[in-house]
Write a protein that holds these residues in place. Structure first.
Motif, PDB file in Angstrom:
ATOM      1  N   TYR A  28       3.475  -8.779  -5.427  1.00  0.00           N
ATOM      2  CA  TYR A  28       4.198  -7.674  -4.808  1.00  0.00           C
ATOM      3  C   TYR A  28       5.356  -8.155  -3.937  1.00  0.00           C
ATOM      4  CZ  TYR A  28       0.765  -4.301  -6.425  1.00  0.00           C
ATOM      5  OH  TYR A  28      -0.017  -3.501  -7.208  1.00  0.00           O
ATOM      6  N   ARG A  29       5.230  -9.337  -3.327  1.00  0.00           N
ATOM      7  CA  ARG A  29       6.352  -9.866  -2.534  1.00  0.00           C
ATOM      8  C   ARG A  29       7.523 -10.275  -3.418  1.00  0.00           C
ATOM      9  NH1 ARG A  29       2.170 -12.113   0.726  1.00  0.00           N
ATOM     10  NH2 ARG A  29       2.185 -14.033  -0.482  1.00  0.00           N
ATOM     11  N   THR A  30       7.255 -10.718  -4.641  1.00  0.00           N
ATOM     12  CA  THR A  30       8.320 -11.158  -5.538  1.00  0.00           C
ATOM     13  C   THR A  30       8.813 -10.064  -6.479  1.00  0.00           C
ATOM     14  OG1 THR A  30       6.669 -12.029  -7.081  1.00  0.00           O
ATOM     15  CG2 THR A  30       7.612 -13.570  -5.475  1.00  0.00           C
ATOM     16  N   LYS A  36       7.261  -0.827  -4.795  1.00  0.00           N
ATOM     17  CA  LYS A  36       7.660   0.560  -4.540  1.00  0.00           C
ATOM     18  C   LYS A  36       6.925   1.527  -5.463  1.00  0.00           C
ATOM     19  CE  LYS A  36      12.249  -0.469  -2.761  1.00  0.00           C
ATOM     20  NZ  LYS A  36      13.684  -0.304  -2.972  1.00  0.00           N
ATOM     21  N   LYS A  37       6.791   1.151  -6.725  1.00  0.00           N
ATOM     22  CA  LYS A  37       6.112   2.000  -7.696  1.00  0.00           C
ATOM     23  C   LYS A  37       4.634   2.155  -7.331  1.00  0.00           C
ATOM     24  CE  LYS A  37       5.227   2.394 -12.640  1.00  0.00           C
ATOM     25  NZ  LYS A  37       5.417   1.786 -13.964  1.00  0.00           N
ATOM     26  N   GLU A  38       4.007   1.074  -6.928  1.00  0.00           N
ATOM     27  CA  GLU A  38       2.591   1.133  -6.558  1.00  0.00           C
ATOM     28  C   GLU A  38       2.379   1.968  -5.300  1.00  0.00           C
ATOM     29  OE1 GLU A  38      -1.353   0.563  -7.233  1.00  0.00           O
ATOM     30  OE2 GLU A  38       0.242  -0.196  -8.509  1.00  0.00           O
ATOM     31  N   LEU A  39       3.257   1.826  -4.323  1.00  0.00           N
ATOM     32  CA  LEU A  39       3.134   2.606  -3.094  1.00  0.00           C
ATOM     33  C   LEU A  39       3.325   4.096  -3.376  1.00  0.00           C
ATOM     34  CD1 LEU A  39       5.008   0.263  -0.612  1.00  0.00           C
ATOM     35  CD2 LEU A  39       2.551   0.751  -0.667  1.00  0.00           C
ATOM     36  N   ALA A  40       4.243   4.426  -4.272  1.00  0.00           N
ATOM     37  CA  ALA A  40       4.443   5.827  -4.654  1.00  0.00           C
ATOM     38  C   ALA A  40       3.211   6.369  -5.366  1.00  0.00           C
ATOM     39  CB  ALA A  40       5.675   5.955  -5.544  1.00  0.00           C
ATOM     40  N   PHE A  41       2.634   5.561  -6.239  1.00  0.00           N
ATOM     41  CA  PHE A  41       1.416   5.970  -6.944  1.00  0.00           C
ATOM     42  C   PHE A  41       0.268   6.194  -5.960  1.00  0.00           C
ATOM     43  CE2 PHE A  41      -2.674   4.531  -8.668  1.00  0.00           C
ATOM     44  CZ  PHE A  41      -2.882   5.508  -9.629  1.00  0.00           C
TER      45      PHE A  41
END
Length: 84
Positions: A28-30, A36-41
């Motif tokens: 996720y850092r790279t 962003k997609k995972e946080l939105a999900f």
């Protein structure tokens, strides 16, 4: 017997196809777009389980660590005693 065994085997193989891999904090850092997609999900999902829950926890921890680092090294200060 074969008529029952073969469909059961195929069904069990297809069940595993829906599994989402568990990503690491380094991933996720790279990969900022994936973060962003995972946080939105994670914000949209009502119920999380298994790998989805693990990925959401990892993504949130990476986001909070990046926000803390950005605030720590931003160069500004709110302490009037330290201002010139």
């Amino acid at each position: 017997m074969k008529k029952v065994l073969l469909p059961a085997l195929l069904l069990s193989l297809l069940t595993g196809c829906a599994h989402q891999p568990v990503y690491t904090a380094h991933y996720y850092r790279t990969h900022k777009a994936a973060l962003k997609k995972e946080l939105a999900f994670c914000t949209k999902a009502e119920k999380l389980s298994g790998s989805d829950e693990t990925n959401c926890q990892t993504a949130r921890s990476v986001e909070s660590a990046e926000e803390a680092a950005a605030g720590l090294f931003s160069g500004g200060t709110n302490n009037p005693a330290l201002l010139p």
